[in-house]
Design an enzyme around this catalytic site. Structure first.
Site, PDB file in Angstrom:
ATOM      1  N   GLY A 101       0.847  -1.193   0.000  1.00 33.57           N
ATOM      2  CA  GLY A 101       0.000   0.000   0.000  1.00 33.57           C
ATOM      3  C   GLY A 101       0.872   1.228   0.000  1.00 33.57           C
ATOM      4  CD  GLU A 105      -1.012  11.339   6.888  1.00 34.92           C
ATOM      5  OE1 GLU A 105      -1.588  11.214   7.967  1.00 34.92           O
ATOM      6  OE2 GLU A 105      -0.302  12.313   6.587  1.00 34.92           O
ATOM      7  N   GLY A 189      -6.426 -11.246   3.909  1.00 40.57           N
ATOM      8  CA  GLY A 189      -7.705 -10.640   3.569  1.00 40.57           C
ATOM      9  C   GLY A 189      -7.558  -9.396   2.716  1.00 40.57           C
ATOM     10  CD  GLU A 191      -7.211  -2.035   1.505  1.00 40.36           C
ATOM     11  OE1 GLU A 191      -7.428  -2.817   0.549  1.00 40.36           O
ATOM     12  OE2 GLU A 191      -6.195  -1.321   1.607  1.00 40.36           O
ATOM     13  CG  ASP A 225      -8.195   7.798   9.919  1.00 43.35           C
ATOM     14  OD1 ASP A 225      -9.176   8.359   9.386  1.00 43.35           O
ATOM     15  OD2 ASP A 225      -7.169   7.511   9.284  1.00 43.35           O
TER      16      ASP A 225
HETATM   17  N1  LIG Z   1      -0.086  -5.403   8.381  1.00 48.32           N
HETATM   18  C1  LIG Z   1      -0.463  -5.267   7.106  1.00 48.32           C
HETATM   19  N2  LIG Z   1      -0.651  -6.350   6.323  1.00 48.32           N
HETATM   20  C2  LIG Z   1      -1.022  -6.222   5.031  1.00 48.32           C
HETATM   21  N3  LIG Z   1      -1.261  -5.045   4.424  1.00 48.32           N
HETATM   22  C3  LIG Z   1      -1.113  -3.922   5.147  1.00 48.32           C
HETATM   23  C4  LIG Z   1      -0.701  -3.974   6.518  1.00 48.32           C
HETATM   24  N4  LIG Z   1      -0.636  -2.703   6.979  1.00 48.32           N
HETATM   25  C5  LIG Z   1      -0.986  -1.911   5.953  1.00 48.32           C
HETATM   26  N5  LIG Z   1      -1.272  -2.627   4.845  1.00 48.32           N
HETATM   27  C6  LIG Z   1      -1.677  -2.089   3.524  1.00 48.32           C
HETATM   28  O1  LIG Z   1      -1.130  -0.805   3.344  1.00 48.32           O
HETATM   29  C7  LIG Z   1      -2.159   0.185   3.218  1.00 48.32           C
HETATM   30  C8  LIG Z   1      -1.785   1.450   3.960  1.00 48.32           C
HETATM   31  O2  LIG Z   1      -1.654   1.169   5.338  1.00 48.32           O
HETATM   32  P1  LIG Z   1      -2.197   2.155   6.470  1.00 48.32           P
HETATM   33  O3  LIG Z   1      -3.651   2.355   6.320  1.00 48.32           O
HETATM   34  O4  LIG Z   1      -1.707   1.644   7.768  1.00 48.32           O
HETATM   35  O5  LIG Z   1      -1.395   3.473   6.101  1.00 48.32           O
HETATM   36  P2  LIG Z   1      -1.866   4.971   5.826  1.00 48.32           P
HETATM   37  O6  LIG Z   1      -0.942   5.543   4.825  1.00 48.32           O
HETATM   38  O7  LIG Z   1      -1.925   5.620   7.137  1.00 48.32           O
HETATM   39  O8  LIG Z   1      -3.256   4.923   5.220  1.00 48.32           O
HETATM   40  P3  LIG Z   1      -4.189   6.158   4.980  1.00 48.32           P
HETATM   41  O9  LIG Z   1      -4.388   6.135   3.495  1.00 48.32           O
HETATM   42  O10 LIG Z   1      -5.385   5.761   5.783  1.00 48.32           O
HETATM   43  O11 LIG Z   1      -3.510   7.385   5.472  1.00 48.32           O
HETATM   44  C9  LIG Z   1      -3.399  -0.483   3.765  1.00 48.32           C
HETATM   45  O12 LIG Z   1      -4.548   0.025   3.160  1.00 48.32           O
HETATM   46  C10 LIG Z   1      -3.172  -1.951   3.454  1.00 48.32           C
HETATM   47  O13 LIG Z   1      -3.607  -2.267   2.161  1.00 48.32           O
END
Ligand SMILES: Nc1ncnc2c1ncn2[C@@H]1O[C@H](COP(=O)(O)OP(=O)(O)OP(=O)(O)O)[C@@H](O)[C@H]1O
Ligand SMILES: [Mg+2]
Length: 303
Positions: A101, A105, A189, A191, A225
């Site tokens: 991902g 952020e 899994g 989202e 969030d």
């Molecule tokens: N432990 C994990 N295992 C598998 N995929 C993960 C894991 N942690 C995060 N991801 C993937 O990475 C993406 C981003 O993670 P996360 O939501 O923690 O970061 P973010 O940048 O804070 O997101 P946001 O877009 O909400 O700011 C998630 O949507 C998910 O698809």
């Protein structure tokens, strides 16, 4: 976007990391670390410093400026390399994989040790850092290391919160933290936003989510969030992730955040599955129940 430095790790040498961590240390005092100070900070000779600076510059791990004096600063890539190297040294990680991902952020990559993990580099402060960087008079600004500081604090917070929540709440198991990065177990899994539930699963899945929110509250946290993008679903159940902004339940706005989290989740279920969420399921009522530790279940309700 910050480049993935995993591929660089094999070509970087021990002394390159001395140089990078020398720059990092110098940045505690000023954004642009003077060339003359680097031998002291890095423990390398003058000639080694020059050679290593060249190598790190070429790879985009540091940046150079020569206004007023010759100075160097870490790029996010350099900071990533330092964190990644620490995980490898500690044997937290043995292999790197593909992106899981990439957000505004954070950047999340699959990594491995004896099993698949997820490596999350925090990027809080990054956008801000870029904007500031463009316009700033380099010599005068003093809020410089804010991107490093902000990102590191967020990683420390997220790791600590995961440690408090796991295993009572279904969250990714925290494994390790260094600088602005955390390693956690890889979730199975997808989202919630990407799932299409069968009609008869809807209330059951909503109930699982509410139970985790209630359990997190018992442990002492409100996520703050919550959305269909921060929830993973698979046959085994639901997992709530992305916790750096969570607040303790004694925070002055905790109740408000809890209510908003519940509104987000319920709003999503109502929009996507109209008629599947009974009218009496109400965010305000649920928030009161969860805050009073008296939430039971919505799964037995029917339309
Ligand atoms: N432990 C994990 N295992 C598998 N995929 C993960 C894991 N942690 C995060 N991801 C993937 O990475 C993406 C981003 O993670 P996360 O939501 O923690 O970061 P973010 O940048 O804070 O997101 P946001 O877009 O909400 O700011 C998630 O949507 C998910 O698809
Ligand atoms: Mg997220």
């Amino acid at each position: 976007m910050v480049r993935n430095v995993a591929g660089l790790l094999a070509e970087l040498e021990e002394a390159d990391f001395y140089l990078l961590s020398g720059v990092e240390q110098g940045m505690r005092f000023s954004e642009w670390v003077q060339r003359e100070k680097l031998p002291k900070f890095s423990g390398l000779t003058e000639e080694e410093v020059d050679y290593r600076l060249e190598r790190c510059l070429k790879r985009g791990l540091i940046e150079k400026k020569t206004i007023q004096y010759e100075g160097y600063t870490l790029q996010f890539e350099g900071y990533d390399a330092l964190a990644l190297r620490a995980f490898v040294e500690r044997e937290t990680i043995t292999e790197f994989g593909s992106p899981l991902g990439v957000g505004k952020e954070s950047d999340v990559y699959e990594v491995r040790s004896y099993k698949p993990f997820a490596l999350k580099y925090h990027r809080e402060g990054y956008t801000n850092f870029r904007e500031v960087h463009k316009e700033r008079d380099y010599a005068s600004a003093n809020e410089h290391v804010s991107w490093m500081y902000t990102a590191r604090k967020a990683a420390e917070r997220e790791h600590a919160i995961l440690e408090s929540l796991y295993p009572d709440v279904s969250v990714p198991r925290p494994i390790d933290q260094n600088r602005h990065a955390i390693v956690m177990e890889k979730m199975d899994g997808v989202e919630l936003s990407r799932t299409r539930l069968e009609d008869e699963q809807v209330l059951g899945v909503l109930d699982l989510v509410l139970k985790e929110v209630a359990r997190a509250h018992e442990v002492g946290y409100v996520h703050a969030d919550m959305s269909e993008y921060n929830l993973f679903v698979d046959e085994a159940g639901v997992t709530i992730f992305d916790w750096p902004q969570a607040v303790p339940t004694d925070h002055e706005n905790a109740d408000e955040f809890l209510r908003r989290d519940l509104e987000n989740v319920l709003g999503y279920f109502r929009r996507k599955y109209p008629r599947r969420v009974p009218g009496e399921v109400d965010a305000d009522v649920l928030a009161d129940e969860i805050a009073a530790n008296s939430f039971d279940s919505v799964a037995t309700l029917t339309e």
